[in-house]
Design a protein around this motif. Structure first.
Motif: not given
Length: 263
Positions: A52-63, A102-111, A122-128
């Motif tokens: 129902x929802x998609x989350x896009x993210x990265x591993x480690x220090x970078x998105x 809905x697509x949420x970018x979980x921005x865990x590091x540099x984009x 993405x539709x939303x950006x939640x940022x570390x």
């Protein structure tokens, strides 16, 4: 999970998570990742009624640090004809943009570069808190691609987008929220928790209504992403054949400031 080397995919509680997994290269995109794996996973999430929802993210220090300069740039440069439009270079963002959920970018590091394009698709950006957006194109003698000339102005306004893109301005997490580039900033150690809570609220909503709402807003944005991708691709292929790009690439490898000559 998936059998892909540099991508992971899981589904739980209505949330599909697509994770780029090249932490040693800050999740830089290879041609296989951009042209095959990411689109396949986006289609899979789109078609799965359990998602129902998609989350896009990265591993480690970078998105995502954009295209892998040592692999993807050479691949798209070879045989390029700058006099005509070809397959858009940044077409991988269409896979994300076209997800009817809905697509949420979980921005865990540099984009950076194409990674910033990916996040803005993405539709939303939640940022570390430690994350940042970095439109590195101009510092390599390139124009933006991946739809960034379409998505960024829609988020932050035309003149601010031009300033960010033309100066290659780095935008930290706090500033990203302030100008509308990000929706919320959270402590690094709470990113997963916060994204799960945010995505969970969306997953609990009426899926059909949310899908139609998303598509209606996309249509109302004005302009056309496909057209933006095609124009960017044309301009980018011209840039890829320029001396300025050669200088930008050399300067990047040599850890120095590029000296551009305008051709």
């Amino acid at each position: 999970m998936t059998g892909y080397r540099h991508m992971h995919y899981t589904v739980a509680d209505g949330i599909a998570r697509i994770r780029l997994d090249r932490p040693d290269r800050l999740n830089a995109l290879t041609s296989v990742m951009a042209d095959v794996e990411l689109p396949e996973l986006c289609r899979r999430a789109s078609a799965d009624p359990a998602v129902r929802v998609v989350v896009l993210t990265g591993t480690g220090r970078g998105f995502c640090s954009g295209a892998d300069l040592g692999e993807r740039i050479d691949a798209v440069t070879t045989g390029a004809d700058p006099t005509r439009l070809q397959q858009p270079l940044g077409s991988f963002v269409r896979a994300v943009w076209d997800i009817p959920k809905p697509v949420v970018a979980a921005v865990n590091g540099v984009a950076a570069g194409g990674g910033m394009s990916l996040a803005t698709a993405a539709d939303f950006r939640v940022v570390a808190e430690s994350a940042r957006f970095e439109p590195a194109f101009v510092r390599r003698g390139l124009m933006p691609d991946g739809g960034l000339t379409y998505t960024l102005p829609a988020l932050v306004g035309r003149s601010r987008a031009l300033e960010i893109l033309m100066f290659g301005t780095r935008v930290d997490a706090a500033r990203a929220v302030e100008i509308g580039l990000a929706d919320r900033v959270v402590p690094d150690d709470r990113l997963d928790e916060s994204v799960t809570e945010f995505a969970g609220r969306l997953a609990a909503g009426p899926a059909l209504a949310l899908s139609f709402t998303k598509r209606a807003v996309q249509r109302a944005d004005g302009g056309d992403l496909a057209g933006a991708l095609e124009f960017e691709s044309w301009g980018q292929r011209v840039c890829l054949g320029s001396r300025d790009f050669a200088e930008g690439r050399a300067a990047f490898a040599e850890h120095r400031t590029p000296v551009f000559e305008g051709h």
